[in-house]
Design a protein around this motif. Sequence first.
Motif, short mmCIF file in Angstrom:
data_model
loop_
_atom_site.label_atom_id
_atom_site.label_comp_id
_atom_site.label_asym_id
_atom_site.label_seq_id
_atom_site.Cartn_x
_atom_site.Cartn_y
_atom_site.Cartn_z
N ALA A 63 -3.31 -32.33 -4.69
CA ALA A 63 -2.54 -31.10 -4.61
C ALA A 63 -2.73 -30.29 -5.88
CB ALA A 63 -1.06 -31.40 -4.39
N VAL A 64 -2.69 -28.97 -5.74
CA VAL A 64 -2.76 -28.05 -6.88
C VAL A 64 -1.65 -27.01 -6.73
CG1 VAL A 64 -4.11 -26.22 -7.98
CG2 VAL A 64 -5.23 -28.34 -7.30
N ARG A 65 -1.03 -26.66 -7.84
CA ARG A 65 0.04 -25.65 -7.86
C ARG A 65 -0.31 -24.59 -8.89
NH1 ARG A 65 5.92 -25.07 -7.40
NH2 ARG A 65 6.73 -23.99 -9.26
N ASN A 66 -0.13 -23.34 -8.53
CA ASN A 66 -0.35 -22.22 -9.43
C ASN A 66 0.84 -22.11 -10.38
OD1 ASN A 66 -0.83 -19.81 -10.74
ND2 ASN A 66 -0.86 -18.55 -8.90
N GLU A 67 0.59 -22.35 -11.67
CA GLU A 67 1.64 -22.28 -12.68
C GLU A 67 1.58 -20.97 -13.47
OE1 GLU A 67 3.84 -24.41 -12.54
OE2 GLU A 67 2.98 -26.28 -11.73
N MET A 94 -14.25 -41.85 7.62
CA MET A 94 -13.53 -40.96 6.72
C MET A 94 -12.94 -39.82 7.55
SD MET A 94 -14.80 -38.90 3.29
CE MET A 94 -16.09 -37.95 4.11
N THR A 95 -11.63 -39.67 7.49
CA THR A 95 -10.97 -38.56 8.16
C THR A 95 -10.19 -37.74 7.14
OG1 THR A 95 -9.05 -39.94 8.68
CG2 THR A 95 -10.76 -39.79 10.35
N ALA A 96 -10.00 -36.47 7.44
CA ALA A 96 -9.32 -35.58 6.51
C ALA A 96 -8.43 -34.63 7.27
CB ALA A 96 -10.36 -34.79 5.70
N GLU A 97 -7.54 -33.96 6.55
CA GLU A 97 -6.71 -32.93 7.15
C GLU A 97 -7.03 -31.58 6.52
OE1 GLU A 97 -2.71 -34.21 6.42
OE2 GLU A 97 -2.68 -33.49 4.36
N ALA A 98 -6.67 -30.51 7.23
CA ALA A 98 -6.86 -29.16 6.70
C ALA A 98 -6.11 -29.05 5.37
CB ALA A 98 -6.34 -28.14 7.70
N PRO A 99 -6.66 -28.26 4.41
CA PRO A 99 -7.80 -27.35 4.54
C PRO A 99 -9.15 -27.94 4.15
CG PRO A 99 -6.74 -26.97 2.44
CD PRO A 99 -5.97 -28.09 3.10
N ARG A 150 -4.85 -34.44 2.38
CA ARG A 150 -5.11 -35.87 2.31
C ARG A 150 -6.39 -36.19 3.06
NH1 ARG A 150 0.03 -38.31 5.11
NH2 ARG A 150 -0.43 -36.51 6.46
N PHE A 151 -7.02 -37.28 2.63
CA PHE A 151 -8.09 -37.85 3.45
C PHE A 151 -7.99 -39.36 3.36
CE2 PHE A 151 -10.14 -37.77 -0.66
CZ PHE A 151 -11.09 -38.79 -0.66
#
Length: 324
Positions: free
Chosen positions: A165-169, A260-265, A317-318
Amino acid sequence: MHETIEVARALREGTHPLLQLQAGELRAAITPEVGGSLASFSREWKDGGRTRELHWLRPASDEGLANRNPLAMASFPLVPYCNRIRGGRAHFGDRDVHAPPNHPAEDSPHPLHGIGWQRAWVVEVEAAAEVILRLEVPAGPAWPWAFSARQAYVLSPDRLEIAIAVRNEDTVPMPVGIGHHPYFPHEPGTRLATQTRAIWEADDEVMPTRLDGSSAVVRQLREGADLSQLHTDNNFTGWSREARIDWPASDHGPERSLVMTAEAPLDFFVLYRQRGYDYFCAEPVSQCTDWLNLQDRYATVDLGGAVLAPGQGIAARFWLKPQW
């Protein structure tokens, strides 16, 4: 198994903590100080009275750990962007990106993989089967927006889950991309099957030139490709967010596979398969190479990426699910 023991001992005796996870027969090791990287993901089991070990990802080398080289790890995070930015130059809003070259082994003007992979991460949670890491980065020339990032590695008896995860600070909107960079073992007979819509053809500097939906590589991957026949370092759009890897029985272990499975985006996929190497990379990412400089020519569906308002975050997540 001897190699992994030696790596663990070297880390314990040095300055790099190695955080060990265990669930059933699966094992994982994380090294926060080397880019918040995954150092290994393996299976350990008893066979005829002896302990055996099989690696699902290429394990970190002693030299790579000693040199703090994320490129020698099993996988590392991609934040706040994935892949390369042409010449390290881009413009968004009222700010300019002036990222310097950052590849330790190549003389390339195009910085890659973002910032997080070359910084030490802080441990927030350490448990028997879970590690959560945190990173805070102030605004600077390489990335003129302040941001924070988190990773969670969660091991279960049948899979490894990785969340990022990334958050704009910062005080203004920030462009962002996220992903991870797994290295998988390659040996003769290894196959990879996944579905994508198109491939970004690239020049000699691995920068995108055009989209090709009729590429033979796209077709081969859809049908299940023998990786020994491929030589590629390309981005793919329209990824199904699932890939299956099959390995034959060999001295490295029995016949086995991993999904290997992933979720958006994480809707984009990078395949790095170079002849002569005993590994390949299959990367779940949220944007293609140089997406910031291609926005005036291509649609978001082909480029990916997101824009975060101040205080807003993005997460995905993946999962790596071995089968044996």
